[in-house]
Design a protein around this motif. Structure first.
Motif, PDB file in Angstrom:
ATOM      1  N   PHE A  59      53.888  47.198  -1.526  1.00 28.35           N
ATOM      2  CA  PHE A  59      53.438  48.020  -0.588  1.00 28.35           C
ATOM      3  C   PHE A  59      53.811  47.295   0.761  1.00 28.35           C
ATOM      4  CE2 PHE A  59      50.306  48.062  -4.133  1.00 28.35           C
ATOM      5  CZ  PHE A  59      50.266  49.510  -4.053  1.00 28.35           C
ATOM      6  N   GLN A  60      54.127  48.500   1.580  1.00 31.87           N
ATOM      7  CA  GLN A  60      54.671  47.885   2.961  1.00 31.87           C
ATOM      8  C   GLN A  60      54.582  49.209   3.870  1.00 31.87           C
ATOM      9  OE1 GLN A  60      59.025  47.550   1.986  1.00 31.87           O
ATOM     10  NE2 GLN A  60      59.197  49.014   3.545  1.00 31.87           N
ATOM     11  N   THR A  61      54.673  48.925   5.229  1.00 29.18           N
ATOM     12  CA  THR A  61      54.383  49.948   6.104  1.00 29.18           C
ATOM     13  C   THR A  61      55.742  50.590   6.490  1.00 29.18           C
ATOM     14  OG1 THR A  61      54.690  48.540   8.035  1.00 29.18           O
ATOM     15  CG2 THR A  61      52.630  48.829   7.418  1.00 29.18           C
ATOM     16  N   THR A  62      55.624  51.762   7.020  1.00 26.44           N
ATOM     17  CA  THR A  62      57.027  52.371   7.518  1.00 26.44           C
ATOM     18  C   THR A  62      57.298  51.388   8.503  1.00 26.44           C
ATOM     19  OG1 THR A  62      55.877  53.995   8.836  1.00 26.44           O
ATOM     20  CG2 THR A  62      56.660  54.624   6.868  1.00 26.44           C
ATOM     21  N   ASP A  63      58.656  51.692   9.331  1.00 22.41           N
ATOM     22  CA  ASP A  63      59.074  50.662  10.213  1.00 22.41           C
ATOM     23  C   ASP A  63      58.152  51.222  11.353  1.00 22.41           C
ATOM     24  OD1 ASP A  63      61.111  49.777   9.041  1.00 22.41           O
ATOM     25  OD2 ASP A  63      62.772  51.142   9.729  1.00 22.41           O
ATOM     26  N   ILE A  64      57.555  50.167  12.024  1.00 20.13           N
ATOM     27  CA  ILE A  64      56.481  50.347  13.172  1.00 20.13           C
ATOM     28  C   ILE A  64      57.060  50.019  14.565  1.00 20.13           C
ATOM     29  CG2 ILE A  64      54.286  49.834  13.979  1.00 20.13           C
ATOM     30  CD1 ILE A  64      53.399  48.886  11.220  1.00 20.13           C
ATOM     31  N   PRO A  65      57.236  50.999  15.399  1.00 15.69           N
ATOM     32  CA  PRO A  65      57.715  50.402  16.900  1.00 15.69           C
ATOM     33  C   PRO A  65      57.005  49.520  17.395  1.00 15.69           C
ATOM     34  CG  PRO A  65      57.746  52.976  16.844  1.00 15.69           C
ATOM     35  CD  PRO A  65      56.973  52.308  15.505  1.00 15.69           C
ATOM     36  N   TYR A  66      57.648  48.501  17.853  1.00 14.40           N
ATOM     37  CA  TYR A  66      57.048  47.267  18.355  1.00 14.40           C
ATOM     38  C   TYR A  66      57.901  46.844  19.811  1.00 14.40           C
ATOM     39  CZ  TYR A  66      55.214  42.350  18.853  1.00 14.40           C
ATOM     40  OH  TYR A  66      54.804  41.229  19.189  1.00 14.40           O
ATOM     41  N   ASN A  67      56.860  46.308  20.756  1.00 12.62           N
ATOM     42  CA  ASN A  67      57.540  45.718  22.027  1.00 12.62           C
ATOM     43  C   ASN A  67      56.889  44.826  22.431  1.00 12.62           C
ATOM     44  OD1 ASN A  67      55.615  46.761  23.743  1.00 12.62           O
ATOM     45  ND2 ASN A  67      56.485  48.752  23.433  1.00 12.62           N
ATOM     46  N   ASN A  68      56.779  43.914  23.365  1.00 11.78           N
ATOM     47  CA  ASN A  68      56.141  42.713  23.955  1.00 11.78           C
ATOM     48  C   ASN A  68      55.046  43.235  24.721  1.00 11.78           C
ATOM     49  OD1 ASN A  68      58.229  41.104  23.042  1.00 11.78           O
ATOM     50  ND2 ASN A  68      59.368  41.172  24.936  1.00 11.78           N
ATOM     51  N   ASP A  69      54.710  44.471  24.839  1.00 14.47           N
ATOM     52  CA  ASP A  69      53.519  44.958  25.385  1.00 14.47           C
ATOM     53  C   ASP A  69      52.590  44.810  24.136  1.00 14.47           C
ATOM     54  OD1 ASP A  69      54.401  45.470  27.977  1.00 14.47           O
ATOM     55  OD2 ASP A  69      55.188  47.737  27.395  1.00 14.47           O
ATOM     56  N   LEU A  70      52.827  44.748  23.065  1.00 14.86           N
ATOM     57  CA  LEU A  70      51.952  44.783  21.843  1.00 14.86           C
ATOM     58  C   LEU A  70      51.566  43.278  21.620  1.00 14.86           C
ATOM     59  CD1 LEU A  70      53.258  47.505  20.107  1.00 14.86           C
ATOM     60  CD2 LEU A  70      51.247  47.664  21.206  1.00 14.86           C
ATOM     61  N   ILE A  71      51.934  42.334  22.397  1.00 12.53           N
ATOM     62  CA  ILE A  71      51.512  40.836  21.872  1.00 12.53           C
ATOM     63  C   ILE A  71      50.088  40.810  22.195  1.00 12.53           C
ATOM     64  CG2 ILE A  71      51.788  38.651  22.845  1.00 12.53           C
ATOM     65  CD1 ILE A  71      54.745  39.021  23.496  1.00 12.53           C
ATOM     66  N   GLY A  72      49.343  40.206  20.941  1.00 12.26           N
ATOM     67  CA  GLY A  72      47.725  39.740  21.143  1.00 12.26           C
ATOM     68  C   GLY A  72      47.195  41.078  20.462  1.00 12.26           C
ATOM     69  N   LYS A  73      47.927  42.316  19.997  1.00 14.41           N
ATOM     70  CA  LYS A  73      47.128  43.330  19.817  1.00 14.41           C
ATOM     71  C   LYS A  73      47.215  43.215  18.058  1.00 14.41           C
ATOM     72  CE  LYS A  73      47.260  45.906  23.429  1.00 14.41           C
ATOM     73  NZ  LYS A  73      46.257  46.436  23.973  1.00 14.41           N
ATOM     74  N   LEU A  74      46.340  44.077  17.578  1.00 19.51           N
ATOM     75  CA  LEU A  74      45.895  44.334  15.991  1.00 19.51           C
ATOM     76  C   LEU A  74      46.566  45.289  15.443  1.00 19.51           C
ATOM     77  CD1 LEU A  74      44.047  42.641  13.796  1.00 19.51           C
ATOM     78  CD2 LEU A  74      42.546  44.257  14.460  1.00 19.51           C
ATOM     79  N   TYR A  75      47.610  45.415  14.294  1.00 21.90           N
ATOM     80  CA  TYR A  75      47.629  46.727  13.734  1.00 21.90           C
ATOM     81  C   TYR A  75      46.721  46.689  12.522  1.00 21.90           C
ATOM     82  CZ  TYR A  75      50.452  50.263  11.893  1.00 21.90           C
ATOM     83  OH  TYR A  75      50.704  51.634  11.422  1.00 21.90           O
ATOM     84  N   LYS A  76      46.265  47.939  12.451  1.00 25.52           N
ATOM     85  CA  LYS A  76      45.471  48.355  11.287  1.00 25.52           C
ATOM     86  C   LYS A  76      45.772  49.491  10.486  1.00 25.52           C
ATOM     87  CE  LYS A  76      40.758  48.999   9.855  1.00 25.52           C
ATOM     88  NZ  LYS A  76      40.559  48.371   8.632  1.00 25.52           N
ATOM     89  N   ILE A  77      46.397  49.458   9.213  1.00 24.29           N
ATOM     90  CA  ILE A  77      46.892  50.395   8.328  1.00 24.29           C
ATOM     91  C   ILE A  77      45.795  51.149   7.951  1.00 24.29           C
ATOM     92  CG2 ILE A  77      47.774  50.628   6.147  1.00 24.29           C
ATOM     93  CD1 ILE A  77      49.087  48.064   6.213  1.00 24.29           C
ATOM     94  N   ASP A  78      46.027  52.601   8.150  1.00 25.75           N
ATOM     95  CA  ASP A  78      45.152  53.428   7.851  1.00 25.75           C
ATOM     96  C   ASP A  78      45.151  53.711   6.250  1.00 25.75           C
ATOM     97  OD1 ASP A  78      43.314  55.651   7.174  1.00 25.75           O
ATOM     98  OD2 ASP A  78      44.350  56.875   8.699  1.00 25.75           O
ATOM     99  N   MET A  79      44.498  52.990   5.331  1.00 20.84           N
ATOM    100  CA  MET A  79      44.374  53.318   3.879  1.00 20.84           C
ATOM    101  C   MET A  79      43.564  54.488   3.530  1.00 20.84           C
ATOM    102  SD  MET A  79      44.248  49.192   3.309  1.00 20.84           S
ATOM    103  CE  MET A  79      44.969  49.152   1.565  1.00 20.84           C
ATOM    104  N   SER A  80      43.255  55.224   4.382  1.00 21.94           N
ATOM    105  CA  SER A  80      42.671  56.350   3.679  1.00 21.94           C
ATOM    106  C   SER A  80      43.804  57.481   3.582  1.00 21.94           C
ATOM    107  CB  SER A  80      41.533  56.935   4.886  1.00 21.94           C
ATOM    108  OG  SER A  80      42.287  57.675   5.967  1.00 21.94           O
ATOM    109  N   VAL A  81      45.028  57.238   4.070  1.00 22.92           N
ATOM    110  CA  VAL A  81      46.173  57.908   3.698  1.00 22.92           C
ATOM    111  C   VAL A  81      47.106  57.323   2.696  1.00 22.92           C
ATOM    112  CG1 VAL A  81      48.268  59.025   4.810  1.00 22.92           C
ATOM    113  CG2 VAL A  81      46.344  58.912   6.248  1.00 22.92           C
ATOM    114  N   GLU A  82      47.119  57.883   1.455  1.00 25.94           N
ATOM    115  CA  GLU A  82      47.759  57.423   0.216  1.00 25.94           C
ATOM    116  C   GLU A  82      49.311  56.876   0.682  1.00 25.94           C
ATOM    117  OE1 GLU A  82      46.707  56.734  -2.875  1.00 25.94           O
ATOM    118  OE2 GLU A  82      45.035  57.146  -2.098  1.00 25.94           O
ATOM    119  N   PRO A  83      49.623  56.037   0.363  1.00 23.52           N
ATOM    120  CA  PRO A  83      51.048  55.194   0.312  1.00 23.52           C
ATOM    121  C   PRO A  83      51.919  56.365  -0.395  1.00 23.52           C
ATOM    122  CG  PRO A  83      50.016  53.966  -0.910  1.00 23.52           C
ATOM    123  CD  PRO A  83      49.002  54.680  -0.576  1.00 23.52           C
TER     124      PRO A  83
END
Length: 107
Positions: A59-83
């Motif tokens: 299992f994996q996520t799609t490519d998620i845009p990321y930049n330095n403004d997201l440092i210290g942030k939490l990414y939560k996968i929405d598992m209610s949407v089937e992979p």
């Protein structure tokens, strides 16, 4: 050469699935320090391409845009949407396409 502060592996020289994340206090939260200036990130279940070619489900996520403004942030996968099945040759990979970034709280 830059090194990942948690795994001590050199950046840009790690094979897929990349760097292992560090689990925080036996919670369901993991962390990693991404390379400075990174523009995207993929979270995955740690299954190698060789294991996938042998039929192990991954299992994996799609490519998620990321930049330095997201440092210290939490990414939560929405598992209610089937992979969805990987459209490529490795049909045993499943990709999560939904999720979002939020502030991390240690509460």
């Amino acid at each position: 050469m830059a090194f990942n502060s948690f795994t001590k592996e050199p950046y840009y020289f790690s094979e897929w699935p990349g760097f292992q994340m560090e689990r925080i206090d036996n919670s369901d939260i993991y962390r990693i320090k991404a390379p400075w200036g990174n523009q995207g990130i993929i979270f995955d279940s740690g299954v190698t391409d060789r294991e996938v070619s042998e039929g192990k489900e991954a299992f994996q996520t799609t490519d998620i845009p990321y930049n330095n403004d997201l440092i210290g942030k939490l990414y939560k996968i929405d598992m209610s949407v089937e992979p969805k099945a990987d459209p490529g040759v490795m049909k045993s990979k499943r990709r999560y396409s939904a999720g979002n970034w939020s502030d991390y709280s240690a509460e």
